[in-house]
Design a protein around this motif. Structure first.
Motif, PDB file in Angstrom:
ATOM      1  N   ARG A 190      -7.715  32.419  -9.554  1.00 36.31           N
ATOM      2  CA  ARG A 190      -6.775  31.513 -10.206  1.00 36.31           C
ATOM      3  C   ARG A 190      -6.004  32.296 -11.270  1.00 36.31           C
ATOM      4  NH1 ARG A 190      -5.602  27.350  -7.702  1.00 36.31           N
ATOM      5  NH2 ARG A 190      -4.798  26.521  -9.658  1.00 36.31           N
ATOM      6  N   PRO A 191      -4.831  31.793 -11.642  1.00 36.04           N
ATOM      7  CA  PRO A 191      -4.057  32.519 -12.660  1.00 36.04           C
ATOM      8  C   PRO A 191      -4.797  32.506 -13.994  1.00 36.04           C
ATOM      9  CG  PRO A 191      -2.711  30.841 -11.597  1.00 36.04           C
ATOM     10  CD  PRO A 191      -4.098  30.638 -11.136  1.00 36.04           C
ATOM     11  N   PRO A 192      -4.568  33.521 -14.827  1.00 38.76           N
ATOM     12  CA  PRO A 192      -5.253  33.563 -16.122  1.00 38.76           C
ATOM     13  C   PRO A 192      -4.692  32.496 -17.065  1.00 38.76           C
ATOM     14  CG  PRO A 192      -3.735  35.401 -15.949  1.00 38.76           C
ATOM     15  CD  PRO A 192      -3.723  34.699 -14.638  1.00 38.76           C
ATOM     16  N   ILE A 193      -5.472  32.157 -18.045  1.00 38.43           N
ATOM     17  CA  ILE A 193      -5.043  31.177 -19.050  1.00 38.43           C
ATOM     18  C   ILE A 193      -5.237  31.778 -20.431  1.00 38.43           C
ATOM     19  CG2 ILE A 193      -5.634  29.212 -17.583  1.00 38.43           C
ATOM     20  CD1 ILE A 193      -8.162  28.850 -19.325  1.00 38.43           C
ATOM     21  N   THR A 194      -4.559  31.170 -21.396  1.00 38.49           N
ATOM     22  CA  THR A 194      -4.693  31.620 -22.793  1.00 38.49           C
ATOM     23  C   THR A 194      -5.111  30.437 -23.654  1.00 38.49           C
ATOM     24  OG1 THR A 194      -2.400  31.075 -23.309  1.00 38.49           O
ATOM     25  CG2 THR A 194      -2.819  33.290 -22.459  1.00 38.49           C
TER      26      THR A 194
END
Lengths: 252, 518
Positions: free
Chosen positions: A125-129
């Motif tokens: 999954r795409p990274p998150i911040t």
């Protein structure tokens, strides 16, 4: 080998498999014993049943077993579960509530659509911040606040009795604040989200996609499997059972 | 406006001895109509302007009287004669030879001769003097005995329309030090003649400056700027809302209500844009026109420049919103075409945002808190509980202190707080019950006996625990409380009662034991 010896060996192997699964940073690719036990789990029903029985006894659910490893999920009362008190030993009820909301928000940020839960867990999954998670929560809080804008303010009695909405608890927390030595305060929503993400990283649920500012976290296969196969549905069922319960029962 | 529209009138006269105008206020009690707050629609400047115009009224009345004059005098233009008269008086005012009635009238004779010639009438001094007397008399208000001209006008205060009276003189006769009577203009007439009437009313720049000054003085320019900024913020929020809707549409068309909600939002945005575009276009156009007429670098020009910049910025924001509105229907059509053949999700998979997080946030706090244990167990995964080892503990204590890396999250200091929500394991009642057993020993007894006694008395397991802890505490060398009982281990006898087992020590009363020792 006598029957007792076989039984002993079986139980021992089952125990070993479970202890490998309890170490999220261990991978079958790097650990031959782990790999062999996984193969045995797949190939031998008796071994499989034994592992499941021991896991049940320990309050552990076997979510998935694959070449990537074994994913376990604790039951609520298992000694292997992280309780709100374990996560935050000294803190108020409101802070623990916010911690819980943040964890659900992290999942919601990683999986913004229901369709995403259907994806293959091996698909990264795409990274998150921290800001992504904050935005998820703030957007919903904004919508909820907007919906009650024209209604009267909550009563003092209700506030003292805690009979106000959870979003107000989150909204009342400061978003950001610096300490005397210029660091970001951890007693803010941003600080709490950061702490939540770091804890998940230590649990092997997330990895660092980038350590620079802003720090990016990427879910691991283990976390994705846990959420997609169990956590999302589990939390959803709980939330809707709470919604469906009569008001007086809910507030006991 | 006639007084018949006001049912009651209470006149209060206020006379003045000195020159200058005064006005009396007629308080009209509220009419049958509801009182209307006039603060927003009537400015004090308008009252001032009304009074100024009323000062001009006697002059214009002189002009109107030309129509009713006798035939021999009707060719004379009284307004021209009036202005000449006033000018003559003010020109000689305060000088050695001030104007009196005779000199003022004689000043008009050349003008009247010219008018006679223009009308092809034989000039006649007597006729001309008659006319001059009429003009002077009209300006002096000879008809009212040289009293001030009184004019009634409407003013607004505290939500009521009230009548006021303006008393004003134009020309007055005054004694000089020599005892002569000379003509003076009143302040109103002087200001009219030299200030208001002296302006070039066709001067565009002066008009522009006056308008902007007036708007500045009343705060209207600032209001225009504030309103524009608020409209820009609203446009920005609308734009974000539409952006979110379009993003959700691109993800999953079925999750966005394109039947009612989106058309409503688009319609609302269009209406907002229409109203603002017209207003802002007019403001900028008007401001640019005024700016061209003003002196560059003047204060008025500065404010107008600022206004133009801010409103141009607002227009830019509106254009971005408009762009979005134009794209929205196409996005819907494109996504509809694309998603119609998309495989739909399993119905049992929850949408974490709308099905879980939003309801959780909407719940009451006390209800949402009930979900915490399951959320923690579900989200954090498994964690093997750490067992304490002395070796690890010593290693940790002996290792050098490491400074935290800048990128690590600082560990929050533990803050001991009085958590009233926490339930104590042992209540005061349990402690009191325990004291009953330990502090009232008649004779030395075994621990097992004491526990058995408590069990048979129906004491709870918590009480038994406290009894045992109290006994254990006795062995704590740092226990500073004065012991009330003694615990002695005399042998290796063990006890097994309920869920408890251990050394079956002897317990006796402390005071009794001390007495025996002595």
């Amino acid at each position: 080998m006598s029957n007792d010896d076989e039984l002993h060996e079986l139980l021992h192997a089952a125990g070993r498999l479970i202890q490998w699964a309890l170490q999220p940073r261990k991978h079958p690719v790097a650990e031959s014993e782990y790999r062999e036990l996984l193969e045995r789990y797949h190939d031998h029903p008796s071994f499989r049943d034994t592992v499941q029985a021991i896991a049940d006894g320990l309050g552990l659910h076997i979510v998935k077993v694959s070449a990537f490893g074994m994913v376990l999920a604790p039951s609520e009362d298992s000694v292997f579960s992280v309780t709100p008190l374990n996560y935050r030993p000294s803190g108020s009820t409101d802070e623990r509530l916010i911690d819980g909301l943040i964890q659900v928000a992290i999942i919601s940020t990683i999986y913004p659509n229901a369709q995403d839960l259907e994806d293959d867990a091996t698909l990264a999954r795409p990274p998150i911040t921290v800001d992504d998670v904050e935005a998820t929560l703030q957007n919903i809080c904004n919508q909820l606040e907007e919906s009650v804008r024209r209604q009267p303010d909550p009563l003092i009695d209700d506030l003292e009795a805690g009979l106000y909405e959870a979003w107000r608890v989150y909204r009342d927390k400061a978003q950001a604040k610096t300490t005397e030595d210029g660091r970001a305060s951890s007693a803010t929503t941003q600080g709490m989200i950061s702490r939540g993400l770091e804890f998940l990283e230590k649990q092997g649920c997330l990895t660092y996609a980038s350590r620079g500012e802003p720090k990016q976290y990427r879910p691991t296969w283990r976390y994705q499997t846990l959420v997609q196969e169990r956590s999302a549905q589990h939390i959803y069922t709980l939330v809707h059972s709470l919604l469906a319960a009569p008001l007086s029962e809910k507030e006991k | 406006m006639t007084t018949s529209e006001y049912p009651i009138r209470d006149v209060k006269l206020h006379s003045t001895e000195d020159n200058g105008s005064s006005f009396t206020g007629d308080k009209i009690l509220p009419s049958i109509h509801d009182a209307v707050l006039m603060d927003n629609v009537w400015d004090r400047h308008l009252t001032h302007q009304t009074r100024v115009l009323l000062c001009v009224e006697p002059l214009l009345r002189v002009l109107r009287s030309d129509e009713n004059r006798s035939e021999e005098l009707e060719h004379y233009d009284s307004l021209a004669l009036t202005l000449k008269l006033l000018d003559h008086i003010v020109t000689h005012s305060g000088l050695e030879h001030e104007a009196d009635s005779d000199t003022a009238m004689r000043e008009l004779l050349p003008l009247m001769e010219a008018m006679d010639q223009a009308a092809s009438i034989e000039p006649d001094i007597e006729r001309q003097m008659r006319m001059a007397k009429i003009v002077l008399g009209a300006l002096r208000n000879d008809k009212e005995g040289l009293r001030p001209f009184k004019r009634i006008y409407t003013d607004f205060a505290s939500g009521h329309a009230i009548k006021r009276e303006l008393a004003v003189r134009l020309i007055e006769e005054r004694y000089t030090a020599r005892g002569d009577i000379v003509l003076h203009l009143s302040n109103e007439a002087t200001n009219l003649l030299l200030n208001a009437l002296a302006h070039d009313i066709e001067d565009e720049q002066a008009a522009a400056e006056a308008i902007v000054q007036s708007q500045l003085a009343r705060g209207h320019l600032q209001d225009a700027i504030s309103t524009a900024r608020a409209a820009r913020l609203y446009s920005s929020r609308l734009r974000e809302k539409i952006e979110r809707l379009l993003t959700s549409t691109r993800r999953d068309l079925s999750r966005v209500d394109w039947k009612q909600e989106v058309p409503r939002i688009l319609s609302e945005s269009l209406k907002h844009l229409e109203s603002r575009c017209d207003v802002e276009h007019n403001i900028i156009k008007s401001a640019r026109e005024k700016q061209d007429a003003l002196t560059p670098g003047s204060e008025e020009a500065y404010y107008l420049t600022k206004l133009i910049l801010i409103i141009s910025d607002c227009r830019q924001c509106h254009m971005e919103l408009q762009q979005q509105l134009m794209e929205a229907p196409q996005v819907f059509l494109d996504e509809q075409e694309r998603q119609v053949f998309a495989i739909h999700r399993r119905l049992d998979l929850p949408d974490m945002l709308s099905d879980v997080l939003t309801p959780l946030l909407s719940m009451r706090r006390v209800v949402a808190a009930q979900a915490l244990p399951i959320i923690s167990a579900s989200c954090f995964g498994v964690r093997a509980p750490n067992a304490f080892t002395l070796t690890q503990h010593l290693q940790r204590l002996l290792q050098p202190r490491r400074e935290p890396r800048p990128e690590t999250v600082p560990v929050a200091e533990w803050e001991p707080i009085a958590a009233s929500n926490d339930q104590l394991r042992y209540t005061r009642d349990v402690y009191e019950r325990t004291e009953n057993y330990l502090n009232t020993l008649q004779r030395p007894v075994r621990l097992a006996y004491l526990l058995q006694q408590a069990l048979e008395a129906g004491e709870s397991e918590l009480t038994l625990e406290v009894i045992l802890f109290s006994v254990l505490r006795h062995f704590d060398p740092y226990d500073v409380d004065a012991p009330k009982f003694l615990t002695i281990k005399t042998d290796d006898e063990q006890f097994f009662i309920s869920n408890f087992y251990g050394d079956n020590v002897l317990i006796c009363d402390y005071a009794e034991e001390r007495k025996d020792e002595q």
